[in-house]
Design a protein around this motif. Structure first.
Motif, PDB file in Angstrom:
ATOM      1  N   PRO A   1      -3.428  -3.551  -1.693  1.00 19.83           N
ATOM      2  CA  PRO A   1      -3.631  -3.533  -3.143  1.00 19.83           C
ATOM      3  C   PRO A   1      -3.341  -4.895  -3.773  1.00 19.83           C
ATOM      4  CG  PRO A   1      -1.542  -2.491  -2.592  1.00 19.83           C
ATOM      5  CD  PRO A   1      -2.228  -2.791  -1.289  1.00 19.83           C
ATOM      6  N   THR A   2      -4.052  -5.199  -4.815  1.00 23.13           N
ATOM      7  CA  THR A   2      -3.805  -6.439  -5.563  1.00 23.13           C
ATOM      8  C   THR A   2      -3.175  -6.144  -6.923  1.00 23.13           C
ATOM      9  OG1 THR A   2      -6.050  -6.366  -6.480  1.00 23.13           O
ATOM     10  CG2 THR A   2      -5.727  -7.623  -4.444  1.00 23.13           C
ATOM     11  N   ASP A   3      -2.948  -4.864  -7.215  1.00 21.27           N
ATOM     12  CA  ASP A   3      -2.414  -4.472  -8.518  1.00 21.27           C
ATOM     13  C   ASP A   3      -0.975  -3.953  -8.435  1.00 21.27           C
ATOM     14  OD1 ASP A   3      -3.087  -2.227  -7.106  1.00 21.27           O
ATOM     15  OD2 ASP A   3      -4.103  -1.203  -8.763  1.00 21.27           O
TER      16      ASP A   3
ATOM     17  N   ALA B   1       0.833  -1.208   0.000  1.00 17.84           N
ATOM     18  CA  ALA B   1       0.000   0.000   0.000  1.00 17.84           C
ATOM     19  C   ALA B   1       0.869   1.259   0.000  1.00 17.84           C
ATOM     20  CB  ALA B   1      -0.933  -0.009   1.209  1.00 17.84           C
TER      21      ALA B   1
ATOM     22  N   LYS C   1       2.168   1.752  -3.499  1.00 14.19           N
ATOM     23  CA  LYS C   1       1.122   2.279  -4.387  1.00 14.19           C
ATOM     24  C   LYS C   1       0.865   3.748  -4.108  1.00 14.19           C
ATOM     25  CE  LYS C   1      -3.489   1.358  -6.186  1.00 14.19           C
ATOM     26  NZ  LYS C   1      -4.629   0.416  -6.230  1.00 14.19           N
TER      27      LYS C   1
ATOM     28  N   GLU D   1      -6.210  -0.542   2.909  1.00 18.82           N
ATOM     29  CA  GLU D   1      -6.521  -1.504   1.856  1.00 18.82           C
ATOM     30  C   GLU D   1      -5.249  -2.103   1.282  1.00 18.82           C
ATOM     31  OE1 GLU D   1      -8.883  -1.735  -2.436  1.00 18.82           O
ATOM     32  OE2 GLU D   1      -9.247  -0.073  -1.048  1.00 18.82           O
TER      33      GLU D   1
ATOM     34  N   THR E   1       3.782   0.640  -9.204  1.00 20.95           N
ATOM     35  CA  THR E   1       3.031  -0.603  -9.409  1.00 20.95           C
ATOM     36  C   THR E   1       3.965  -1.810  -9.456  1.00 20.95           C
ATOM     37  OG1 THR E   1       3.115  -0.285 -11.819  1.00 20.95           O
ATOM     38  CG2 THR E   1       1.158   0.543 -10.652  1.00 20.95           C
TER      39      THR E   1
END
Length: 292
Positions: free
Chosen positions: A113-115, A67, A70, A111, A75
């Protein structure tokens, strides 16, 4: 490179027991025109003990670092440590499960991140920098330096998680060091476990497994071993004298991080590469190979 900046996660060992891995990785990246941007306010990924206590907590510890990356606009994250990488990848994978994601995000108070993709520095040098760029940066090839590459059991495993190289016969480190003009000798035990995780509770297991790797390196008559894992390096280098005492052997095999060898062929200083941090003195083998 299309993107000269990359989010960099040094991990706890990179700031302590494996400082030389961190130093040499950053030095080689800068030399190749890459800027490793350290993740702001990064924290321990929970490697080793956290997942034994709570899987969601382990994922939250690593997810926080993703996180942070990001938030900085990245990325892609790279880390030298295979254990850290495994945790970062596991966090992103766990966050794809709706039930797990809610528990992880609650622990993070944010949160996960999954990306944000995580890769090893080994993969970064091979795929993001490329062998051609590495070859062009070499000013001091070492064709008389006989090196064998030991990957350990985590660098490419489990294959569904790591998704890099061959899990049984990886060749990425071999390819990089060959591009640096080093004589790389095939190693039949390249993915065998060195027993690092058993070092405290079962020193006898660790000693036996590490001794087997050192025995094979001596059989191959190599000057040194190259590794890409702080735990492997510690077990084979720092504990080499202990292995000798326990098994009656007389190994004196330097164990380099692959980034230190890359830096040597690019003309970087011993200080920048942290060669003095190695327990087994590498200078005699470098002198024999014409590197000194």
């Amino acid at each position: 490179m299309s993107n000269p900046d990359v989010a960099y996660y040094p991990g706890c060992s990179g700031k302590g027991s494996s400082e030389e891995y961190d130093w040499s990785t950053r030095a080689v990246m800068h030399h190749l025109g890459v800027t490793p941007v350290e993740i702001e306010d990064w924290s321990c990924c929970g490697s080793s003990p956290a997942h034994m206590v709570n899987h969601e907590l382990s994922a939250a510890l690593s997810g926080r670092n993703l996180a942070q990356a990001k938030h900085m606009g990245h990325t892609l994250v790279t880390t030298p440590c295979p254990s850290c990488l495994s945790n970062l990848k596991n966090a992103a994978q766990a966050a794809q499960n709706p039930d797990k994601r809610s528990r992880i995000n609650r622990l993070m108070d944010g949160e996960c991140p999954t990306d944000v993709e995580s890769i090893s520095t080994l993969q970064f040098f091979l795929e993001q920098v490329g062998l051609d760029a590495i070859r062009s940066a070499v000013t001091n090839p070492l064709p008389d330096l006989r090196i064998t590459c030991y990957y350990g059991c985590l660098t490419t495993r489990p294959p569904k998680l790591m998704q890099f190289d061959d899990p049984e016969n990886p060749m990425s480190m071999d390819a990089i060091l060959e591009a640096c003009g080093i004589n790389v000798i095939p190693f039949p035990l390249k993915t065998d476990c060195c027993g690092a995780s058993s070092g405290m509770p079962r020193n006898d297991i660790s000693t036996r497994l590490s001794g087997k790797i050192l025995d094979m390196a001596d059989e191959l008559d190599v000057h040194a071993i190259a590794v890409a894992c702080p735990l492997c390096q510690m077990n084979l280098d720092l504990r080499q004298a202990q292995v000798n005492r326990a098994r009656g052997t007389r190994h004196r095999i330097p164990v380099f991080y692959f980034t230190q060898l890359m830096g040597l062929t690019m003309g970087l200083s011993d200080k920048a590469l942290g060669l003095s941090k190695l327990e087994v003195n590498p200078q005699p083998c470098l002198a024999r190979a014409g590197a000194r």
